[in-house]
Design an enzyme around this catalytic site. Sequence first.
Site, PDB file in Angstrom:
ATOM      1  N   VAL A 262       0.829  -1.205   0.000  1.00  0.00           N
ATOM      2  CA  VAL A 262       0.000   0.000   0.000  1.00  0.00           C
ATOM      3  C   VAL A 262       0.865   1.258   0.000  1.00  0.00           C
ATOM      4  CG1 VAL A 262      -1.668   1.331   1.343  1.00  0.00           C
ATOM      5  CG2 VAL A 262      -1.979  -1.126   1.054  1.00  0.00           C
ATOM      6  N   ILE A 265       2.109   2.457  -3.504  1.00  0.00           N
ATOM      7  CA  ILE A 265       1.148   2.782  -4.560  1.00  0.00           C
ATOM      8  C   ILE A 265       0.739   4.252  -4.495  1.00  0.00           C
ATOM      9  CG2 ILE A 265      -1.152   2.282  -5.473  1.00  0.00           C
ATOM     10  CD1 ILE A 265      -0.875  -0.538  -4.301  1.00  0.00           C
ATOM     11  N   GLU A 267      -1.811   6.269  -5.300  1.00  0.00           N
ATOM     12  CA  GLU A 267      -3.177   6.030  -5.771  1.00  0.00           C
ATOM     13  C   GLU A 267      -3.734   7.121  -6.679  1.00  0.00           C
ATOM     14  OE1 GLU A 267      -2.639   3.577  -2.098  1.00  0.00           O
ATOM     15  OE2 GLU A 267      -2.176   5.632  -2.658  1.00  0.00           O
ATOM     16  N   ASP A 309       2.790  29.006 -43.060  1.00  0.00           N
ATOM     17  CA  ASP A 309       2.552  29.731 -44.299  1.00  0.00           C
ATOM     18  C   ASP A 309       2.320  31.186 -43.908  1.00  0.00           C
ATOM     19  OD1 ASP A 309       1.300  31.000 -46.522  1.00  0.00           O
ATOM     20  OD2 ASP A 309       0.785  29.044 -47.322  1.00  0.00           O
ATOM     21  N   ASP A 570      -3.622  24.241 -45.055  1.00  0.00           N
ATOM     22  CA  ASP A 570      -5.065  24.462 -45.106  1.00  0.00           C
ATOM     23  C   ASP A 570      -5.763  23.702 -46.217  1.00  0.00           C
ATOM     24  OD1 ASP A 570      -4.137  25.845 -47.265  1.00  0.00           O
ATOM     25  OD2 ASP A 570      -4.767  27.833 -46.571  1.00  0.00           O
ATOM     26  N   ASP A 574      -2.266  19.424 -48.330  1.00  0.00           N
ATOM     27  CA  ASP A 574      -1.423  19.585 -47.148  1.00  0.00           C
ATOM     28  C   ASP A 574      -1.646  18.467 -46.131  1.00  0.00           C
ATOM     29  OD1 ASP A 574      -0.260  21.947 -48.005  1.00  0.00           O
ATOM     30  OD2 ASP A 574      -1.849  23.189 -47.166  1.00  0.00           O
ATOM     31  N   GLU A 638       7.376   6.422   2.715  1.00  0.00           N
ATOM     32  CA  GLU A 638       6.630   5.381   3.425  1.00  0.00           C
ATOM     33  C   GLU A 638       7.289   4.011   3.239  1.00  0.00           C
ATOM     34  OE1 GLU A 638       2.389   7.729   2.658  1.00  0.00           O
ATOM     35  OE2 GLU A 638       2.841   5.857   1.624  1.00  0.00           O
ATOM     36  N   ASN A 663      -2.102   8.831   1.950  1.00  0.00           N
ATOM     37  CA  ASN A 663      -2.061   8.832   0.478  1.00  0.00           C
ATOM     38  C   ASN A 663      -3.320   9.419  -0.154  1.00  0.00           C
ATOM     39  OD1 ASN A 663       0.360   7.574   0.807  1.00  0.00           O
ATOM     40  ND2 ASN A 663      -0.179   5.683  -0.235  1.00  0.00           N
ATOM     41  N   ASP A 667      -2.712  13.657   1.094  1.00  0.00           N
ATOM     42  CA  ASP A 667      -2.089  13.990  -0.198  1.00  0.00           C
ATOM     43  C   ASP A 667      -3.103  14.190  -1.315  1.00  0.00           C
ATOM     44  OD1 ASP A 667       0.289  13.708   1.086  1.00  0.00           O
ATOM     45  OD2 ASP A 667       0.835  11.787   0.193  1.00  0.00           O
TER      46      ASP A 667
END
Length: 828
Positions: A262, A265, A267, A309, A570, A574, A638, A663, A667
């Site tokens: 865990v 990860i 998440e 162009d 255009d 092209d 961690e 997490n 966070d």
Amino acid sequence: MIPRVINSVTSIFSDEFGGLTMADASRLLARFGPNRLPEVPPPTDLKIFLSQFKSPLVYILLISCFITLGLGEYGNAFIIAIAVFLNTVLGFVQERKAGKALEALKKLVLPTASVVRNGKLITLSVDQLVPGDLVFLKQGDKIPADGKLVDANRFFVTEAILTGESDAIQKHINSEVYMGTIVTGGKAKLHVTVTGASTEMGKIALSIANAESETPLGKQLVYFSKQLSVVVLILTVLVFTFGLFGGLPLLTIFTTSVALAVSAIPEGLLVGLTAVLAIGMQRILGRKGLVRNLTSAETLGGVTTICIDKTGTLTQGKMQVANVFGEEQSIALQSILANDLDTSVVIASWEWANEKVHKTEIEKVKKFGSIDSIPFSSEHKYFASLNRWFNDSHMVFITGAPELLLKHTVLTAAEKERIHHEILLLTSEGKRILGFAKKLVPNTLAKLSKDTVLNDVEWVGMLSFTDPVRTDVKEALENAKIAGIRIMVITGDHANTAATVMKQLGIKVANEDIVLGSELGKMSEKELERRLFDGERHIVKLFARTRPEQKLKIIETLKIHGEIVAMMGDGVNDAPALAKADIGIVVSDASDVAKESADLVLMDSSFSTIISAVEEGRNIFDNIRKIILYLMADAFEEILVILTAIFLKIPLPLNVVQILWINLVSDGLPHLALTMEPKTAGSMQKEPRLPSEPLVSKWMIRIILVISTFGWLFSMGMYFFILYKTSDLLLARSILFATVGLDSLVYLFSVRTLREPFWKSNPFNNLWLLGAVAAAACLQIVPFTNPFLMNVFNIKPLGDYWLFPIIISFMIFIAVEIFKLIDRKRLN
């Protein structure tokens, strides 16, 4: 879409349009339905929700949840399940929001067709077409429905999408044409017979529907997730094996393994990526650039060369007649009688002519209608019209590049030299020139060919046109130069005209900086490479009088040398070069085919919009990197804490519930707020990133290691100090949990400036981030305020010990800033 009436000048070519009335069209639309192809519907909310479970990282969490549940750890299983649910909801909300934004963006550029309604030619959304409509087709159009041609002039169609054959096929009156095929040359009128799902394209639409391509950054992150999962699996197996041989209880071994998995990860990583891209695309749209897919939003920031162009991007695209050379009335009558009205130059000549010729004269010459014509193309650079003329004769009127027409006139060498000198003088002033010539032919001639057109023609004269430069372009070009982006002009205009415009905008162009299309056609690949690159020094700035296929040659050569190329175009010709470029760019009124090949549509047709889009693209990439730095630094801190406990054979300082809380809650809000980061100061004062540079670069790895290492040393040092002083294991764990939860909220302000010192960014320019940090800090404190939560998290009140997590957090922040300073000095 509200129909737009096309300028009534088109009535010159047809006295009676025919077509449907609006009332008839409405009834037919109700009967047959909109002219849309069957398509794969967007994913349902349920499908989007379930797709959130496809991440390898989520698999690890789910496996951990079920095994924990099986071992009777109901509290931990419940918290893991909540974590998976929260991660899934966040991912669902962001992906759904991004999907809705993409659908809304697609609707901003709808295909249109020129259709006759109520006897007038109007521009109408393609989905409003019905059987019986009369549609006008020209080069670059995508045929909007199945039907039969009722008129055709040198009309060529590519049916590769249906037959796989890329060669253009000439179509004649009564030929069948099909929806989705491309007009590569000429003009025609189409009587629509079948629309929507009943068309040939409609029958196979679902089988050829393009699957949504995965973006480069998406691929890198999926790969990163898989690699991380492998690392987690290896570490878990090692821990499990180590625990078994060490004689630890099975429950302890598994709890430790789950905690390690865990902790590794991040998440919120994939959720953050989706949000950054969606927000970035909206910001680019706010600056008048429509990004058609996520890939483009990622790639824009890395552009190293922009090929443009001159017409309409560096200049305003508002042509006005400046000078007349020759007999004014003759030039004006030719501008009215023989005019395809398909470019800004010939439209400007038509408007000028209508002011110079009296209406009664126009009525008199209307009887001299066109019998045949050769549409203008960038290949042969002229338009020719065969018209009835006085005394039962025919006249060929030719308009086009003056130097081409001049070469085929019956003028003396001295006269040609005089006019050629005038052309050079006008083009050196930045003016565009349109030449006029004509030729009397027998009335037996009914079909034009190149031999009958360009052979002993009579010189009529020239018109010169001014096209003022855009006021904002000079600053944008200077910004591009500072940003290390090479600007190259590839145009069909005269070299002098383009060079003068470039000089007006501050781009110095010497003779060796210019390559003409005629020279380019003779160049080998090696010679072109030499002209484009001389060691590290770029040479060519301007390609003039080029053909569309030559643009492709230039793009390919640039890409071979590692350039990230953005290219403007255009027309239908092209499209290959636009598709080959890393970023294809078109203006909003470009051909349908060019738009489909493009990645960026300029809603205001301005060059400065390209630079703005590049700036936003760089910001998108920076914000993704900020999120990765932030989440991975915390994850590795961690991991180090858990590994320390495993190898020292001490109780886990952090449990699964605490790690998931940090997490996803502590966070979670700040990393989502990082998606709202404004553009980084100085982002356009840096060279473009190297194409080979990975998403997670070496300097990022160094910062991640520094943050996680200092975080681990300071927090574990404090953990052992508290344990030594108080012998209170629960207190030490509680302080460590608070520290790891709070330190990321402080070093976040170092991460958000990437390699730059934190004071170079205004802390108040992202109020979302300040709010998220404040909310996350409160949420980190919440578990310490409630007896039930303290029991779930296995913690105790800290009281005066809150000072320790705060001090440690700022110590980590200072250490990271010192490292960034040393690292910058080492590399400079």
